[in-house]
Design a protein around this motif. Structure first.
Motif: not given
Length: 177
Positions: A19-24, A50-51, A53-55, A58
């Motif tokens: 999930k995007v919230s897992d990025a960190s 982190v940004p 990884e979020r990308s 997604r």
């Protein structure tokens, strides 16, 4: 996707989509896993922020021919698998796999659980070929892949430079037909 696997030690592994919230947490996981072993091509200082990884998460979530799953024990990510098919139409039936497990959790069956999940998903998607590269001395990983039917198709000589030497990588693939 949510799946549960009983591990060799009796504990239950949760496998789910990243999930995007897992990025960190994934960034922290990647920093740790790249320190623990030389089998990773990425060095700790090369782990994404982190940004970014979020990308990437997604991108995997929005593309039905990409998969990023995490293995979770005690509310902690202990394994990560990503798979992406190739973009060109003539090779879009195949893709590349990346799998890692934290060293403290080696030998419990986590890699096998992650591989079973990927292969089942790939079959449903009509993917014909899963390929990967693995360092020639990573016997644990090579044995895991062979257990699932992967074969060695080739060798890249001096493909990875470690501090003290060069290592070859093996090109391995599984045909799902």
């Amino acid at each position: 996707m949510i799946r549960y696997y009983r591990l060799k030690n009796g504990r239950v592994l949760l496998i789910r989509d990243a999930k995007v919230s897992d990025a960190s947490e994934i960034v922290g996981y990647m920093r740790r896993v790249t320190i623990e072993t030389h089998y990773m091509v990425t060095k700790p200082e090369e782990v994404l922020d982190v940004p970014m990884e979020r990308s990437i998460i997604r991108s995997h979530l929005s593309n039905p021919r990409k998969l990023m799953i995490v293995g979770v024990l005690d509310d902690r990510i202990v394994s990560l698998l990503s798979f992406s098919t190739f973009k060109r139409k003539r090779v879009s039936h195949s893709g590349e796999l990346s799998l890692s497990v934290l060293k403290d959790y080696w030998g419990l069956g986590i890699g096998s659980a992650m591989m079973e999940t990927l292969i089942e998903w790939a079959r449903k998607k009509g993917i014909v070929r899963i390929q990967l590269e693995v360092l020639e001395d990573n016997e644990r990983a090579i044995n895991l892949y062979k257990k699932f039917g992967f074969i060695v198709e080739g060798r890249k000589r001096k493909a990875v430079r470690l501090e003290e030497c060069f290592k070859d990588t093996l090109i391995m693939a599984l045909i799902l037909e």
